[in-house]
Every structure is written in structure tokens, then in C-alpha cells.
Design a protein around this motif. Structure first.
Motif, PDB file in Angstrom:
ATOM      1  N   ASP A 138       0.996  -1.441  -0.062  1.00  0.00           N
ATOM      2  CA  ASP A 138       0.104   0.082  -0.077  1.00  0.00           C
ATOM      3  C   ASP A 138       0.808   1.310  -0.080  1.00  0.00           C
ATOM      4  O   ASP A 138       1.745   1.554   0.811  1.00  0.00           O
ATOM      5  N   ARG A 139       0.845   2.077  -1.084  1.00  0.00           N
ATOM      6  CA  ARG A 139       1.413   3.367  -0.905  1.00  0.00           C
ATOM      7  C   ARG A 139       1.053   4.339   0.142  1.00  0.00           C
ATOM      8  O   ARG A 139      -0.342   4.415   0.394  1.00  0.00           O
ATOM      9  N   PRO A 140       1.903   4.787   0.908  1.00  0.00           N
ATOM     10  CA  PRO A 140       1.400   5.590   2.035  1.00  0.00           C
ATOM     11  C   PRO A 140       0.472   6.710   1.753  1.00  0.00           C
ATOM     12  O   PRO A 140       0.681   7.430   0.720  1.00  0.00           O
ATOM     13  N   GLN A 141      -0.809   6.895   2.310  1.00  0.00           N
ATOM     14  CA  GLN A 141      -1.430   7.677   2.018  1.00  0.00           C
ATOM     15  C   GLN A 141      -1.145   9.316   1.888  1.00  0.00           C
ATOM     16  O   GLN A 141      -1.546  10.144   0.942  1.00  0.00           O
ATOM     17  N   GLY A 142      -0.397   9.518   3.046  1.00  0.00           N
ATOM     18  CA  GLY A 142       0.276  11.060   2.782  1.00  0.00           C
ATOM     19  C   GLY A 142       1.492  11.381   1.937  1.00  0.00           C
ATOM     20  O   GLY A 142       1.924  12.325   2.004  1.00  0.00           O
ATOM     21  N   PHE A 143       1.681  10.305   1.278  1.00  0.00           N
ATOM     22  CA  PHE A 143       3.074  10.536   0.299  1.00  0.00           C
ATOM     23  C   PHE A 143       2.736  11.540  -0.762  1.00  0.00           C
ATOM     24  O   PHE A 143       1.752  11.240  -1.513  1.00  0.00           O
ATOM     25  N   ASP A 144       3.418  12.781  -0.906  1.00  0.00           N
ATOM     26  CA  ASP A 144       3.126  13.631  -1.982  1.00  0.00           C
ATOM     27  C   ASP A 144       4.361  13.533  -2.756  1.00  0.00           C
ATOM     28  O   ASP A 144       5.467  14.087  -2.365  1.00  0.00           O
ATOM     29  N   LEU A 145       4.068  13.158  -4.079  1.00  0.00           N
ATOM     30  CA  LEU A 145       5.338  12.799  -5.134  1.00  0.00           C
ATOM     31  C   LEU A 145       6.170  14.259  -5.382  1.00  0.00           C
ATOM     32  O   LEU A 145       7.243  14.316  -5.450  1.00  0.00           O
ATOM     33  N   GLY A 146       5.209  15.402  -5.430  1.00  0.00           N
ATOM     34  CA  GLY A 146       5.778  16.709  -5.951  1.00  0.00           C
ATOM     35  C   GLY A 146       6.663  17.296  -4.788  1.00  0.00           C
ATOM     36  O   GLY A 146       7.781  17.684  -4.733  1.00  0.00           O
ATOM     37  N   ALA A 147       5.817  17.036  -3.530  1.00  0.00           N
ATOM     38  CA  ALA A 147       6.719  17.579  -2.243  1.00  0.00           C
ATOM     39  C   ALA A 147       8.142  16.655  -1.969  1.00  0.00           C
ATOM     40  O   ALA A 147       9.031  17.319  -1.822  1.00  0.00           O
ATOM     41  N   TYR A 148       7.986  15.514  -2.235  1.00  0.00           N
ATOM     42  CA  TYR A 148       9.247  14.836  -2.028  1.00  0.00           C
ATOM     43  C   TYR A 148      10.415  15.044  -3.119  1.00  0.00           C
ATOM     44  O   TYR A 148      11.352  15.198  -2.919  1.00  0.00           O
TER      45      TYR A 148
END
Length: 325
Positions: free
Chosen positions: A212-222
């Protein structure tokens, strides 16, 4: 003739108005003879298509006829993001989907906005890769796309710059990023999230293990955070240089933007000949030496002593190579 191509042809006529058989062939990727055959089959199916003969003529739908068959498939909806990026769409295997989605989108628009969209598309083109660089082969990109869409892990062999150069990893892909024509995979390994250059992947096998991909993960912010951290780790030292007016003009074509900005912010005139003195960020001595030598006699390194000595030693070796000493 497939039903999909029949629909694409219908939407092409609806969105473009009058279209020649040659234009139909080019748009649908078929021969002109096949285009004529497809148009005839569309007429046989009861669609009011008629031909306008003569110069500037072509095929078009009867005035007022519009189809409502504009529903998009899952792949076409996904491909809309790449509608202005033909290269990346091809990398991801979405060329046909992009073309079909664009036709369906245009067909769904009223006449005025449709014409405006066509005019806009005709005058803007995005070419993502940087100059002086061949596109990188990414044979395993499709595996990562599949993993991202199905939430599965991938077993990879990866070539990196430090020893040991070849490593094996089980990755949980979180996203793909295209920067300057280069694909990067953002993925979680055993202990942390990291970034991998897709062209450096030697082998990739999609596993049946799901995650499960973490719900809070933001690709742009990362990615923004990754770039900031990369720049901080990249430049570990500084150098003081003298730069001629011509060297300063040549600077943007030979060094990274960070070095150009440093010169602009720290430059102090020295003498009346236009030369300036500035402080710039540097990586290793070898890297800085190779980068600054591109400017030839338009630059002089004043400090640190190690970089100045490296520049002098390289110039001396070149002189001996060419029989000047």
C-alpha cells in the motif's frame, strides 16, 4: 477495421471538420488506401459522411451531426496528462491512447472552444530532453508503470556510481519523475525512500507481492525536497575566481545555473578591463577543474590552492601533449 479505429475516424471528422484522406491516414497511422476504405465503411454504417471534391476538398460530416460516443477508457484518461508530451507518452507506451483521448476531448467541445484548442495546439510544442543529449534507453520503464498502477513490488538490479556498483533491491515504487528528458523512479527500499535513474536499471522483474502506497505521500513535495537536499550535498566547497567579460557571457553555456547565480551575486569589479572577482560553489577538485577549464583563458582560479594547482597541472600536461614545452 477495428471498432476503435472506426470511432477514432468518426471523432476526427467531428473535431476537425473537413479532412483529406491523406490527413486521415497520417492521424490514424494507416495507408491512404486504407483511409479511403475506412471512410467508405463509415458511410456504409450509416454515418452521414460526404466528400467535397476539388482543391481544398475532403471528407466531412453532414452539418449538425454529432456523436455522443466520447466516453474515455481508463488508459485514455490516464494518457490525458501526457497530451502535450509525445516523447514521454511514447516512453510509457501511451501513444495510441494519447491520440484517441485528444480526439475525444476535442469532439466533446463546442465549435468555438474546439477551434481555439486546435489553434493553441498548433503553436505550442514541448520538447522535454535537454540539448546535446541523446534520449536514454529505458527498457524497464513499462515494468515500473505496471508496478505503480497495480501496487506491486519490483526486484531490480541497479548500477550506481559508488562501490559496489551493481546492487540488488526489492523496491516499492511510489512514483515516476521526468526531469530534462531523464526518467527517475521514486521508491521505498528496505529502510528508506530513494531515487533511482531508470536508465541505470539493469534488470527489473515484477513480483506478486503487493503493498500500500502511504496515503500521505506527496510525490511533488518529495521531489522538491530531494532536489534541495541534492544541491546541498552536491556543492561541498567554494572557489574564488577571476572572470573576463567574455567568460561571463559564456558562463551559462558551460556551468550549472547555481554557479552562474553565485557569480551574479558575488561579482566585484577588479581593474578597468571589465574583469570581475567572484566566489562560486564547487564539487570535487577534479570536477571543478574540468568544468572551469571549458572557459580557457577567460577564467583564473585564485583559491583554493588545490584547485589552482590542478588547473595549472592540467594546462601544463596539455602544453606538453601539443609540444609547447
Amino acid at each position: 477495421m477495428s471498432a476503435g479505429r472506426l470511432l477514432s475516424l468518426l471523432l476526427l471528422l467531428q473535431s476537425r471538420g473537413r479532412v483529406s484522406a491523406r490527413a486521415v491516414a497520417s492521424e490514424l497511422g494507416v495507408s491512404v488506401r486504407t483511409a479511403y476504405r475506412d471512410l467508405a465503411r463509415l458511410q456504409a454504417a450509416g454515418i452521414p459522411v460526404y466528400a467535397e471534391p476539388g482543391r481544398g476538398g475532403g471528407y466531412q460530416l453532414l452539418e449538425g451531426y454529432r456523436t455522443r460516443l466520447t466516453g474515455m477508457s481508463e488508459g485514455e484518461a490516464r494518457a490525458l496528462f501526457f497530451a502535450g508530451l509525445p516523447g514521454p507518452a511514447a516512453d510509457l507506451g501511451l501513444t495510441a491512447e494519447v491520440s484517441a483521448a485528444r480526439l475525444k476531448l476535442l469532439a466533446a467541445l463546442p465549435a468555438g472552444p474546439r477551434e481555439e484548442a486546435a489553434r493553441t495546439a498548433a503553436v505550442f510544442h514541448l520538447d522535454a530532453p535537454a540539448w546535446y543529449r541523446e534520449p536514454e534507453p529505458t527498457p524497464h520503464l513499462a515494468v515500473f508503470v505496471d508496478a505503480l498502477l497495480t501496487g506491486r513490488t519490483v526486484e531490480v538490479r541497479y548500477r550506481r556510481w559508488r562501490a559496489p556498483q551493481e546492487v540488488s533491491r526489492r523496491l516499492r515504487p511510489y512514483g515516476l519523475v521526468l526531469k530534462s528528458g531523464i526518467w527517475y523512479l521514486v521508491a521505498a527500499g528496505e529502510s528508506r525512500i530513494a531515487t533511482y535513474r531508470v536508465a541505470q536499471v539493469l534488470d527489473a522483474v515484477l513480483s506478486e507481492e503487493r503493498f500500500d502506497r502511504p496515503q500521505g505521500f506527496d510525490l511533488g513535495a518529495y521531489w522538491t525536497s530531494y532536489l534541495e537536499d541534492f544541491q546541498a550535498r552536491r556543492y561541498t566547497g567554494t572557489a574564488t575566481i577571476r572572470l573576463s567579460p567574455r567568460g561571463r557571457r559564456r558562463l551559462p553555456d558551460n556551468v550549472p545555473p547555481e554557479v552562474v547565480r553565485a557569480v551574479d551575486s558575488t561579482a566585484v569589479p577588479v581593474g578597468d578591463d571589465g574583469w570581475v572577482e567572484a566566489v562560486i560553489p564547487t564539487e570535487s577538485t577534479d570536477h571543478a577543474c574540468g568544468e572551469l577549464l571549458r572557459l580557457g583563458t577567460d577564467i583564473e582560479v585564485l583559491a583554493p590552492a588545490g584547485l589552482r594547482q590542478a588547473m595549472s597541472a592540467t594546462v601544463g600536461a596539455l602544453a606538453r601533449t601539443y609540444g609547447l614545452h
